[in-house]
Design a protein around this motif. Structure first.
Motif, short mmCIF file in Angstrom:
data_model
loop_
_atom_site.label_atom_id
_atom_site.label_comp_id
_atom_site.label_asym_id
_atom_site.label_seq_id
_atom_site.Cartn_x
_atom_site.Cartn_y
_atom_site.Cartn_z
N GLY A 93 -7.39 45.92 47.72
CA GLY A 93 -6.66 47.13 47.37
C GLY A 93 -5.46 46.93 46.47
O GLY A 93 -4.63 47.83 46.32
N ARG A 106 -2.79 47.79 54.46
CA ARG A 106 -3.92 48.72 54.34
C ARG A 106 -4.50 49.05 55.72
O ARG A 106 -4.87 50.19 55.98
N VAL A 157 0.53 52.06 37.60
CA VAL A 157 0.99 52.49 38.92
C VAL A 157 2.25 53.36 38.88
O VAL A 157 2.60 53.96 39.89
N ALA A 192 -3.41 46.79 43.04
CA ALA A 192 -3.51 47.53 41.78
C ALA A 192 -3.67 46.60 40.59
O ALA A 192 -4.27 46.97 39.59
N GLY A 239 -2.69 51.73 57.34
CA GLY A 239 -2.76 53.02 56.66
C GLY A 239 -1.82 53.19 55.50
O GLY A 239 -1.74 54.27 54.91
N SER A 240 -1.10 52.14 55.12
CA SER A 240 -0.16 52.22 53.99
C SER A 240 -0.93 52.27 52.67
O SER A 240 -1.88 51.51 52.46
N THR A 241 -0.49 53.16 51.81
CA THR A 241 -1.09 53.27 50.48
C THR A 241 -0.11 52.85 49.38
O THR A 241 -0.32 53.17 48.21
N VAL A 242 0.96 52.13 49.76
CA VAL A 242 1.95 51.71 48.78
C VAL A 242 1.26 50.92 47.66
O VAL A 242 0.34 50.13 47.91
N ALA A 243 1.68 51.18 46.42
CA ALA A 243 1.14 50.43 45.29
C ALA A 243 1.52 48.96 45.48
O ALA A 243 2.65 48.64 45.82
N ASP A 246 8.20 52.07 46.54
CA ASP A 246 7.12 52.72 45.78
C ASP A 246 6.11 51.69 45.28
O ASP A 246 4.98 52.03 44.96
#
Length: 119
Positions: free
Chosen positions: A97, A70, A118, A99, A73-77, A49
């Motif tokens: 990208g 990124r 997050v 956090a 296509g990964s959007t993992v925090a 996560d």
């Protein structure tokens, strides 16, 4: 919650884990990686996560790992825990990208503040 900690120093990974507990974020499942390349693979196989990554590591550094995630296509925090805390590094992390960026030496309070955004 599953947290991936990527740092080439085993001792530093243990310090990060201890600081997470001190910040009130213990009890999460922890996965460890020794470099950015291993972290990249573990994001795909372990589906964490959150990734907490050092910036400077052998084989693949943290910023390249984040860029590869990124691009795939990964959007993992993703947050950095690193000695690189300059304004330039913070801007690069933000643009890629990330956090947050927590600079060493860090405190449990810094972890708690960053993780609240997050979690």
């Amino acid at each position: 919650m599953k947290i991936l900690i990527a740092d080439d120093s085993r001792v530093m990974r243990q310090i990060v884990i201890r600081t997470l507990r001190q910040a009130g974020h213990g009890g999460h499942e922890i996965v460890e990686a020794e470099n950015g390349r291993e972290a990249l693979e573990l994001v795909h196989t372990e589906a964490p996560d959150l990734v907490l990554s050092d910036w400077n590591m052998p084989e693949m550094n943290g910023i390249d790992c984040l860029a590869a995630l990124r691009a795939a296509g990964s959007t993992v925090a993703f947050g950095f825990v690193t000695s690189e805390g300059s304004d330039e590094m913070r801007q690069r992390a933000d643009a890629a990208g990330a956090a947050f960026l927590i600079a060493k030496p860090f405190t449990p309070e810094a972890f708690d503040d960053a993780l609240r955004s997050v979690l």
